[in-house]
Scaffold this motif. Structure first.
Motif, PDB file in Angstrom:
ATOM      1  N   SER A  35      11.013   3.719   1.664  1.00  0.00           N
ATOM      2  CA  SER A  35      11.246   4.582   0.505  1.00  0.00           C
ATOM      3  C   SER A  35      11.699   3.719  -0.665  1.00  0.00           C
ATOM      4  O   SER A  35      12.549   2.848  -0.513  1.00  0.00           O
ATOM      5  N   THR A  79       1.031   8.875   0.799  1.00  0.00           N
ATOM      6  CA  THR A  79       1.588  10.078   0.185  1.00  0.00           C
ATOM      7  C   THR A  79       1.655  11.201   1.212  1.00  0.00           C
ATOM      8  O   THR A  79       0.648  11.504   1.876  1.00  0.00           O
ATOM      9  N   LYS A  80       2.822  11.795   1.346  1.00  0.00           N
ATOM     10  CA  LYS A  80       3.037  12.876   2.298  1.00  0.00           C
ATOM     11  C   LYS A  80       3.493  14.133   1.556  1.00  0.00           C
ATOM     12  O   LYS A  80       4.391  14.073   0.720  1.00  0.00           O
ATOM     13  N   THR A 114       0.859  -1.178   0.000  1.00  0.00           N
ATOM     14  CA  THR A 114       0.000   0.000   0.000  1.00  0.00           C
ATOM     15  C   THR A 114       0.897   1.230   0.000  1.00  0.00           C
ATOM     16  O   THR A 114       2.090   1.142   0.331  1.00  0.00           O
ATOM     17  N   THR A 115       0.356   2.371  -0.395  1.00  0.00           N
ATOM     18  CA  THR A 115       1.144   3.598  -0.458  1.00  0.00           C
ATOM     19  C   THR A 115       0.570   4.660   0.462  1.00  0.00           C
ATOM     20  O   THR A 115      -0.643   4.700   0.712  1.00  0.00           O
ATOM     21  N   LYS A 166       7.103   2.463   7.196  1.00  0.00           N
ATOM     22  CA  LYS A 166       7.188   3.116   5.894  1.00  0.00           C
ATOM     23  C   LYS A 166       8.548   2.855   5.242  1.00  0.00           C
ATOM     24  O   LYS A 166       9.585   2.932   5.899  1.00  0.00           O
ATOM     25  N   GLU A 225       5.315  16.180  -3.132  1.00  0.00           N
ATOM     26  CA  GLU A 225       4.895  14.981  -2.413  1.00  0.00           C
ATOM     27  C   GLU A 225       5.964  13.900  -2.471  1.00  0.00           C
ATOM     28  O   GLU A 225       6.731  13.827  -3.432  1.00  0.00           O
ATOM     29  N   VAL A 248       6.145   9.627  -1.851  1.00  0.00           N
ATOM     30  CA  VAL A 248       5.337   8.423  -1.676  1.00  0.00           C
ATOM     31  C   VAL A 248       6.122   7.401  -0.854  1.00  0.00           C
ATOM     32  O   VAL A 248       7.276   7.079  -1.174  1.00  0.00           O
ATOM     33  N   TYR A 249       5.500   6.904   0.201  1.00  0.00           N
ATOM     34  CA  TYR A 249       6.075   5.828   1.003  1.00  0.00           C
ATOM     35  C   TYR A 249       5.270   4.546   0.757  1.00  0.00           C
ATOM     36  O   TYR A 249       4.108   4.586   0.336  1.00  0.00           O
ATOM     37  N   TYR A 250       5.922   3.424   1.064  1.00  0.00           N
ATOM     38  CA  TYR A 250       5.302   2.125   0.813  1.00  0.00           C
ATOM     39  C   TYR A 250       5.225   1.317   2.104  1.00  0.00           C
ATOM     40  O   TYR A 250       6.127   1.385   2.946  1.00  0.00           O
ATOM     41  N   TYR A 253      12.927  -1.321  -1.814  1.00  0.00           N
ATOM     42  CA  TYR A 253      12.374  -0.370  -0.868  1.00  0.00           C
ATOM     43  C   TYR A 253      13.193  -0.445   0.415  1.00  0.00           C
ATOM     44  O   TYR A 253      13.435  -1.541   0.935  1.00  0.00           O
TER      45      TYR A 253
END
Length: 206
Positions: free
Chosen positions: A113, A58-59, A55-56, A111, A69, A71-73, A98
């Motif tokens: 990257s 977004t920060k 899942t992602t 989380k 932004e 995106v973390y996974y 990741y």
């Protein structure tokens, strides 16, 4: 004759025992969780990934989180299975890598990257936080941190004009080009990749 046969046998043994590295040309990425940097570097995750869904998150960052932004996974997994994994440096799903280089016990909401580039220096984006004064005291400000991972040492550097110059200092031509850039902060990633591509032979095989 015996000596010749022994030499041939030794040659094939050494060839088959050659260590594989994550940055080797045409390497086939192995899916799984890396417990530490060395497992990542040698493309040898020690915990199975088992096609766990991602899942992602977004920060945003910058003023009112509107500048950009990141995106973390996250890996979706039952808590009972997550507890069995232990310490995690990152993982590979067979296609991408990741990382969470802080290395901590895996948890389902951790989380990661995604690496945007894999080479002499690997590149990924993260968010950093700093306190800034306001009229009512202090507030937390979020900003983009472009990060370079040294594939030889595992050391992570936050890219800036100063730190990039230190990385590419041995390449006089590239350093001169960067010095002449007018918007240096916009091309940090580009120059890191250019240096990494040109100096791929500097990767330590230890």
């Amino acid at each position: 004759m015996k000596i010749l046969l022994l030499f041939i046998a030794s040659f094939f043994f050494l060839k088959s025992d050659k260590q594989e590295y994550i940055v080797d040309k045409e390497v086939v990425l192995k899916p799984g969780f890396y417990r530490d940097f060395q497992e990542f570097k040698t493309n040898s995750p020690s915990v199975a990934f088992n096609n766990s869904p991602l899942t992602t998150v977004t920060k945003g960052y910058g003023f009112l989180n509107a500048t950009g932004e990141v995106v973390y996974y996250r890996v979706s997994m039952e808590k009972s299975l997550a507890r069995k994994i232990g310490n995690v440096y990152g993982f590979c799903d067979g296609k991408s890598i990741y990382l969470n280089p802080e290395i901590s016990v895996f948890r389902p909401n951790m989380k990661f990257s995604k690496l945007d580039y894999l080479g002499r220096y690997c590149y990924f984006e993260d968010l950093m936080y700093k306190s800034v004064p306001t009229g009512n005291g202090m507030a937390s400000n979020t900003y983009l941190a472009e990060k370079a991972l040294d594939i030889n040492t595992g050391e992570i550097t936050i890219l800036s004009k100063k730190t990039l110059k230190e990385i590419i200092a041995k390449d006089a031509a590239l350093l001169e080009d960067f010095t002449n850039e007018t918007k240096k902060n916009k091309v940090l990633k580009d120059y890191l990749i250019s240096y990494s591509d040109k100096h791929i032979n500097e990767i330590s095989r230890l």
